[in-house]
Design an enzyme around this catalytic site. Structure first.
Site, PDB file in Angstrom:
ATOM      1  N   ASP A  76       0.778  -1.303   0.174  1.00  0.00           N
ATOM      2  CA  ASP A  76       0.008   0.019  -0.046  1.00  0.00           C
ATOM      3  C   ASP A  76       0.842   1.403   0.046  1.00  0.00           C
ATOM      4  OD1 ASP A  76      -3.192   0.646   1.780  1.00  0.00           O
ATOM      5  OD2 ASP A  76      -2.034   1.690   0.010  1.00  0.00           O
TER       6      ASP A  76
HETATM    7  C1  GLC Z   1      -4.334   4.376  -0.412  1.00  0.00           C
HETATM    8  C2  GLC Z   1      -5.200   3.015  -0.081  1.00  0.00           C
HETATM    9  C3  GLC Z   1      -5.086   1.994  -0.715  1.00  0.00           C
HETATM   10  C4  GLC Z   1      -5.214   2.435  -2.348  1.00  0.00           C
HETATM   11  C5  GLC Z   1      -3.518   3.038  -2.531  1.00  0.00           C
HETATM   12  C6  GLC Z   1      -3.438   3.699  -3.772  1.00  0.00           C
HETATM   13  O1  GLC Z   1      -3.715   4.706   0.529  1.00  0.00           O
HETATM   14  O2  GLC Z   1      -4.997   2.480   1.155  1.00  0.00           O
HETATM   15  O3  GLC Z   1      -6.548   1.224  -1.026  1.00  0.00           O
HETATM   16  O4  GLC Z   1      -5.198   1.421  -3.438  1.00  0.00           O
HETATM   17  O5  GLC Z   1      -3.440   4.168  -1.516  1.00  0.00           O
HETATM   18  O6  GLC Z   1      -4.360   4.718  -4.114  1.00  0.00           O
END
Ligand code: GLC
Length: 740
Positions: A285
């Site tokens: 993430d």
């Molecule tokens: C965010 C979220 C995740 C998302 C990623 C890209 O912080 O936690 O669910 O896919 O970043 O945007």
């Protein structure tokens, strides 16, 4: 035509570069890997966000530096680079300006629609309509791929029992069984049957794992649960997504057993890769690798990189630690290059499967983009999904459905004529201007004799006496008030935890003022989480849980309000009476004292223990009556099954749909067992007077659980079987599972 020639040239060039002659994908991958430098390998593990919707804090001035790195072959995939024009630009950097011409993957958070925005996933889950949810994901994939995307970071399959956590809006509620069925439907929708087709995209099961257990519902907080809780509650939807062929997993931000998910060998290698046999990509993430330095688990970025790679994570989203440190870590002997090769192999395989090596520009077709984005049939599907997601919570005196010829309708509330909030937090490329508001939908629905007048009444979190007075005045001279209250889209979703899940005070003041006028009120909640509306549930005659329904919100709500669609939604998250009851969920385990409101029992002294509205609950404009359950037998051995049948009749005046639910209780187990667990459901449609026999088949697999030694199996003994229209409105019968 130009693209086609370029694509052919690229493919021929690529083929020539590694003398591709009917090699298998693995052989192609190995041939390419053998040509890569250590830096280029680390580059494939590196993922950057583009300059579109940023879900973390990046300095957009970095973009030119990043484009340079793309041209050096030091970026393997990007997110938030949207639209064929920008995707083509970035892809040309990778394919035409780098030494090996390895194409990029383009990812985006297509959570509930790309440009045509569907209801938030928690709303969709309340439809219990797996086909509709699959279609919703399919359309999202068609639009996203038309805009050059080939990978979505969805479905989010986190189970949560805590509506203080804003991210409940993007999940499928509190139940592992239902969450598993929905995860499979969404993976099917996104990925179709062939990832190399230009209208399918790779899906991502996220956030692995147990992110829904953040302590106190506070986003990014710690998670501290047992392995039992992990396996019983949080892993099933991930395993379901894997069984459905999900092409990637995303690490959770939180730790498990003190080790951050991204560096958690137990999660990523022992469970995901060794026990479950997953051979696909695991993406971090946002900056979850680098965040290990913040949480004090890694002494520096280099160690964060080392730990994440060792655990089995493959792609570094937005922390730069892989691309900056892996080559040196190999040279210092701290990381084995073979481990990097494993990760690169998984990424290259995914790119081959997406067809990107055959044609790096296959997702770039501006004609297709123009034709498919926001296509009318997509809007119609969004409207259908939206009305199926609405849950009728209360309808005293059958105030609903409203007559289209009512003389005077007052539409009041801060969300009644608001386009922006209807698209929710994960609004993709949804544009507010595309949204049909509740006011629009009502105006389009009623007869020409009906006067529809609007007053905001209050803001979302503030109210001034003048606007309140105006709304009260309007309510007094109207035949009915449709009152739209709820949540700001950006106060749901990520980093949007609340300590109080009631209506904001300003809106509560509006509700009470309108109620006091004596004009009948229909409340339409527009929410991203269950809201503790105890006062409203006692005083407002009709209440729809309307969620944040996307582009067609107003039309879908009007369909329900005026009876063109009979609401069929059922809650997939328990609605608490108050924040203090949280966590509250239907499948609680039995306690050593009775759970009732008498003394010396498991209860509160300042609140009932029952929820405001239970899991699986939702009313209809018609009535459904259930015959007694019949069982095919009262006892089965481990290799037999039994069937449970019930006949459901539409005993009302309107066509309607009912979600018939099956729950099971294991009366005695080697560990404490839940009071009931959802094990099946069937959504049926019945004309007035029509009946349908619904039959469920139960076998030993439905009775298996993690026993005292954590082995997954059924234990003989007595069981209760429940069938009904919600987790509280059930009939029960008993049966036995006997060892032969
Ligand atoms: C965010 C979220 C995740 C998302 C990623 C890209 O912080 O936690 O669910 O896919 O970043 O945007």
């Amino acid at each position: 035509m130009r693209h086609f020639l370029i694509a052919c040239a690229a493919s021929i060039a690529f083929s020539a570069s590694i003398q591709v002659k009917a090699l298998t994908t693995d052989e192609k991958v190995d041939a390419l890997l053998a040509k890569m430098t250590l830096e280029e390998k680390a580059g494939q593990l590196n993922q950057y966000s583009g300059y579109e919707i940023i879900t973390g804090d990046i300095d957009v001035s970095k973009i030119s530096h990043r484009n340079l790195l793309v041209k050096k072959g030091l970026v393997g995939s990007v997110l938030n680079v949207l639209g064929t024009k920008d995707v083509e630009k970035a892809q040309r950097y990778a394919v035409e300006e780098t030494r090996l011409g390895i194409p990029l993957m383009f990812a985006f958070d297509v959570i509930h629609g790309y440009r045509t925005i569907f209801p938030i996933p928690l709303a969709e889950s309340a439809s219990w309509d797996l086909e509709a949810m699959e279609r919703s994901a399919r359309i999202a994939a068609i639009e996203a791929s038309a805009a050059g995307q080939n990978w979505t970071f969805a479905p989010m399959v986190d189970i949560s029992h805590d509506p203080r956590w804003g991210r409940v809006m993007e999940g499928a509620g509190e139940d592992p069984y239902l969450g598993s069925q929905i995860a499979k439907a969404r993976v099917r929708g996104f990925q179709g049957n062939d990832l190399s087709l230009p209208d399918t995209i790779a899906a991502t099961a996220k956030h692995f794992a147990a992110y829904g257990e953040v302590i106190a519902g506070r986003d990014y907080n710690n998670v501290d649960i047992s392995r039992r809780k992990l396996w019983e509650t949080h892993l099933p939807p991930f395993k379901a997504a894997l069984d459905e062929g999900v092409r990637s997993f995303m690490n959770a931000f939180n730790e498990f057993e003190g080790v951050p998910s991204s560096a958690n060998t137990y999660l990523v290698t022992d469970i995901l890769r060794d026990q479950w046999g997953y051979s696909g990509v695991v993406v971090s993430d946002w900056d979850s690798f680098g965040a290990m330095v913040t949480s004090g688990v890694a002494v520096d970025d280099a160690e964060a990189a080392e730990m994440s790679l060792e655990a089995g994570s493959d792609i570094d989203m937005e922390s730069d630690v892989f691309v900056n440190f892996l080559p040196q870590l190999v040279r210092d002997g701290r990381v084995d290059e073979a481990k990097i090769d494993e990760a690169v192999r998984r990424i290259l395989q995914m790119k081959f499967e997406l067809g990107l090596f055959d044609d790096p520009y296959r997702y770039i077709d501006s004609e297709r983009e123009k034709a498919l984005i926001l296509a009318p049939e997509h809007r119609e599907a969004a409207r259908d999904m939206a009305r199926k997601s609405v849950v009728l919570l209360k309808n005293d005196d059958q105030l609903l459905p409203l007559d289209k010829n009512i003389k005077d309708i007052a539409v009041i509330g801060p969300l009644a004529d608001n386009q922006f909030h209807m698209n929710g937090f994960w609004r993709g490329k949804g544009e507010a201007e595309d949204v049909v508001t509740l006011l629009d939908g009502i105006k389009a629905k009623v007869s020409s004799n009906t006067r529809v007048r609007y007053a905001e009444g209050s803001g979302l979190e503030s109210v001034d006496k003048k606007q309140l007075r105006k709304a009260v005045k309007l309510a007094k001279k109207s035949d009915v008030v449709i009152l739209a209250v709820g949540e700001d889209a950006d106060k749901t979703g990520e980093s949007a935890s609340r300590t109080n899940i009631e209506l904001y005070p300003a809106q509560q003041e509006l509700v009470k003022a309108i109620h006091e006028t004596g004009t009948p009120v229909v409340m339409v909640l527009m929410n991203g989480r269950p809201l503790a509306i105890e006062w409203s549930s006692e005083n407002i005659p009709s209440i729809l849980n309307g969620w944040l329904l996307g582009s067609e919100a107003g039309n879908a709500l009007a369909d329900v309000l005026f009876g063109d669609y009979n609401p069929s939604g059922k809650l997939t998250m328990t609605v608490p009476r108050n924040t203090g009851q949280i966590p509250i969920f239907y499948n609680t385990k039995r306690v050593s004292r009775p759970l009732d409101n008498t003394r010396y029992t498991s209860k509160y002294i300042d609140s009932p223990i029952e929820p405001l509205y239970p899991f699986g609950y939702g009313l209809s404009y018609t009535e459904f009556s259930y015959s007694s359950i019949t069982l095919s037998t009262e006892s089965i051995s481990f290799d037999e099954v039994l069937t449970a049948s019930v006949t459901v009749t539409n005993s009302g005046e309107r066509f309607g749909e009912e979600v018939v639910q099956l729950y099971i209780q294991d009366m005695v187990g080697s560990v404490v067992r839940p009071v009931k667990e959802l094990k099946g459901f069937e959504k049926i449609a019945l004309k007035p007077g029509q009946s349908e026999k619904v039959t469920f088949t139960i076998g030993v697999d439905d009775l298996a659980f993690y026993t005292r030694d954590m082995s997954f199996k059924a234990e003989s003994g007595e069981f209760k079987l429940f069938v009904g229209s919600s987790s509280e409105d059930l009939q029960a019968l008993s049966f036995k599972l006997t060892a032969k």
